[in-house]
Design an enzyme around this catalytic site. Structure first.
Site, short mmCIF file in Angstrom:
data_model
loop_
_atom_site.label_atom_id
_atom_site.label_comp_id
_atom_site.label_asym_id
_atom_site.label_seq_id
_atom_site.Cartn_x
_atom_site.Cartn_y
_atom_site.Cartn_z
N GLU A 190 0.80 -1.23 0.00
CA GLU A 190 0.00 0.00 0.00
C GLU A 190 0.84 1.28 0.00
O GLU A 190 0.33 2.34 0.37
CB GLU A 190 -0.93 0.00 1.21
CG GLU A 190 -1.97 -1.11 1.13
CD GLU A 190 -3.10 -0.85 2.10
OE1 GLU A 190 -4.24 -0.66 1.63
OE2 GLU A 190 -2.85 -0.83 3.31
N HIS B 70 -0.82 5.69 7.99
CA HIS B 70 -1.96 4.85 7.63
C HIS B 70 -2.11 3.80 8.71
O HIS B 70 -1.15 3.09 9.03
CB HIS B 70 -1.75 4.19 6.28
CG HIS B 70 -2.75 3.10 6.02
ND1 HIS B 70 -4.09 3.34 5.90
CD2 HIS B 70 -2.60 1.75 5.91
CE1 HIS B 70 -4.74 2.18 5.71
NE2 HIS B 70 -3.85 1.21 5.72
N HIS C 220 -5.10 1.07 11.15
CA HIS C 220 -6.42 0.46 11.41
C HIS C 220 -6.78 0.71 12.87
O HIS C 220 -7.32 -0.16 13.53
CB HIS C 220 -6.36 -1.05 11.15
CG HIS C 220 -5.64 -1.45 9.91
ND1 HIS C 220 -4.95 -2.63 9.80
CD2 HIS C 220 -5.50 -0.82 8.72
CE1 HIS C 220 -4.40 -2.72 8.58
NE2 HIS C 220 -4.72 -1.64 7.90
N HIS D 220 -11.61 -0.48 6.49
CA HIS D 220 -10.17 -0.60 6.37
C HIS D 220 -9.44 0.20 7.46
O HIS D 220 -8.60 -0.34 8.16
CB HIS D 220 -9.78 -0.14 4.96
CG HIS D 220 -8.33 -0.29 4.63
ND1 HIS D 220 -7.84 -0.16 3.36
CD2 HIS D 220 -7.25 -0.53 5.40
CE1 HIS D 220 -6.53 -0.33 3.36
NE2 HIS D 220 -6.15 -0.56 4.59
#
Lengths: 262, 262, 262, 262
Positions: free
Chosen positions: A98, A117, A119, A189
């Site tokens: 990613e 980034h 979760h 996500h």
């Protein structure tokens, strides 16, 4: 569809080692390592999630760890990338699928110097809620006042994806949804948060999670008074002059943790 | 509006070093350091929040750490202030912008000897709830029985502030909202709790958070039976004779934690 | 009303030292110390709460720590009591005001050998809920199947108490509400759990809290299928043959914790 | 009904020691020990719960610890079993009553190489909810997309059991309810998760709990967008190529924990 995309990538990067260019400063690399450890220690990333910083000698490159758990990143694990996601010096090491999240946002937003980034566990539920938007409930999270758009990957790639940002096109679609905000939710996500420095991005990633925890409790108690747009703007501008304070405390924690493990 | 108020303050205090007056007792300073550590260890403060105590040799002064994370405060970090918020011996060190919370309450309430200001995570949601008031659900939190007023900064300073108590006027408005209570919620910000001693203020700050956690669970289960006013009053009077017990236990915890980090 | 009941008690027991009688076994005292530490480590007690065991040489006496935080109890802190709450060998040490919880239940229930009183954080909300009763949601908590009566102190002592069981009369009223159950909730205060051995009482205190956490989540998800009365009965009978397993694991944890602190 | 079924079993296995057969690889046994420790460290098992792996030299056998807390399992505690639940080399050691969960699933599902049975705290509430099904809310838990059937023991054994899978018949009924899924809830008891390797089973056990925590928060915020069936399928296929990453991180954590305890 292929069944093992990640491992295929390991081989694909084996011949990148000859790439050259200006060297990023040692301080920047060390701060990026620290950012990885802080984000793990604060519960924002687990074995997954990643943080990058724009190259300080070349704005068309960025730095990101190789494909690994953030908790165990060391300076030798930091890889340099072009904005299109091509690793410059991976030397055969696997990289995050990613990485396009990072490259495409750096392309679209020259003001952004760092990206997280994750979760993180209380932010993610807001990405799948059809009713409740993540909004700032306190002065520490004014950066959410600009809005928290939700990226729905079905709009860009249809139903049936694995929800990952696995190419430049998806990265660009995410960057477009982010727009001029500091924060974008990704349905099913997690989220991506950006900032004008590593400390800003880390601060915002941690306090987005803190705000989410405050908000889920507040929502449970009845109607909520959120920060007004003007309050959010003023709070962000003033509070974010203070982010050295949590950064230094978090850094000290991970240093003690590493000392005790040694 | 200026963009970096906090750092401006660093310079502003550079010439305070010559101030004099009676010296606070060493025990008081050590207890204040311990209070900082306990509040961090118990999850009441993170990198933000602060605790003060009235000077034991001069009731017109109070002691508060310089601008830093409570977890790492040491005796050398304790600064003396006048009740109007002027630091006496900052010697160029940055101080908390929100010291006016402390000064104005000490002015308005001669009975108050110690004050904790925090964003503790389960209390804060009650500051933004339009329906559910923080109320005592058990005998440990009788001090909430006197009422938990909510300070709405928009009433004092209009919409668009950063929610911080950044001058004497806002401090006085907060003190007025506190009235004769032990506890005041600050909308979108946190809370301030006062007591007749450092141990009382720390005890109440911890148990306000404990009570908030109990109450959010209880509310989820249906209608709640709260303590009556008389029960709250009796419970507070009797239970608060026992606060040495948690203080000593909490102190022992932070001492072990410091020993293991050394 | 007097303002400092607890401290008054310190003096009151100063002349008990001459009392005599059979000596409790060293193993029993060590297990009681371990029980104190386990209950703290498992989050059932904080600085408050207590655990007792019936004297193994004299069923008309019981053992309980002096007035202190359970986490720091050592064998020298264990005091012997008559069932009416009179300390036998306090030797001037302060004792728990609420020892009457223990004495009156030992009187009323010859089958009971150990008792835990706590304010454990997810059980307490069930004591103040007017709608949701604490009920067994899984096989580990069959002991709750006999019913979880709620003791409302207002029925025994009117409005305006501090909710504490501060004399024999209140202890007897609590014992009456407990009846033949293993568990009794105390409104706005916590709970008391009994068992045929120390291990049983500790097991039940921990799993009452575990069950409460499971139940609050389950209730949030919609209608709940609880254990039937027959399931609860069978589960309790069979599962409680296995309680050595958690006891040994919990004991090992507190031993490691003590070793690391030494 | 007998009152002490578990202890009776200790004697029953005393004469199994003479059994023979191919030896499982040392690596497999060490991985099974690591799996026990990871599951404890990640909060999936406490003193109860167990993990097994199919014998790598004989598919008609499986390996499982003797009756003990997973946290303290060492290689010497691993016992070999026939698929009917008969221990091969228990040598008088007590074994888990519920070994039939494992044996019967290995019988019914040749693709399954490892199984985790647990009472993990946020999954269990879904086993008793009459309204809300456990469903995948993010890409990490695609393995839940195949459905999460609920095993109701009353259908197989009537009301009044202790909810345990205490014989082959109940194990077979559970295996039938599992069907071709990766995951089965057990009403009032917990869950069982299977996988094509130990790492898969451990990964799924941890992320089933993570997903449950995300889902309870999301449900609280209003209507939820779950992964579609196609998304779940794609996500599972791709994400599960990455499970070495969490396994290695979790393994490192338990190794550090053991080093610090030594």
């Amino acid at each position: 569809m292929c069944t093992n995309l990640f491992e295929v990538e390991i081989a694909a990067f084996a011949d990148d080692a000859a790439a050259t260019g200006p060297t990023a400063s040692r301080t920047l690399i060390e701060d990026l390592v620290t950012a990885n450890h802080i984000l793990f220690d604060q519960g924002i990333v687990d074995a997954f999630g990643h943080v990058s910083v724009r190259h300080d000698q070349d704005p068309d490159r960025f730095l990101l760890a190789r494909n690994m758990a953030p908790a165990t990143v060391s300076p030798d694990d930091i890889v340099e990338f072009m904005l299109d996601g091509t690793p410059v010096n991976a030397a055969g090491r696997a990289v995050y699928l990613e990485r396009f999240i990072h490259g495409e946002i750096y392309k679209a937003r020259p003001d952004v110097q760092a990206i997280v980034h994750s979760h993180s566990p209380t932010v993610l539920p807001f990405s799948v809620s059809q009713r409740t938007r993540l909004r700032p409930v306190c002065h520490m999270s004014g950066f959410l006042g600009g809005g928290t758009p939700i990226f729905e990957i079905r709009e860009a790639a249809g139903d049936g994806t694995d929800l990952l940002i696995r190419d430049q096109g998806l990265g660009a679609a995410l960057a477009q949804k982010l727009g001029e905000s500091s924060f974008v939710l990704m349905r099913g996500h997690g989220s991506t948060v950006v900032g004008p420095s590593l400390k800003h991005a880390v601060y915002r990633a941690v306090y987005a999670e803190v705000n989410a925890r405050l908000q889920v409790e507040a929502v449970r108690l009845g109607e909520v008074t959120y920060l007004s747009d003007k309050e959010a703007e003023t709070a962000q501008r003033n509070i974010e002059t203070q982010i050295d304070r949590p950064w230094e405390m978090w850094k000290k924690r991970v240093q003690q943790w590493q000392a005790s493990a040694a």
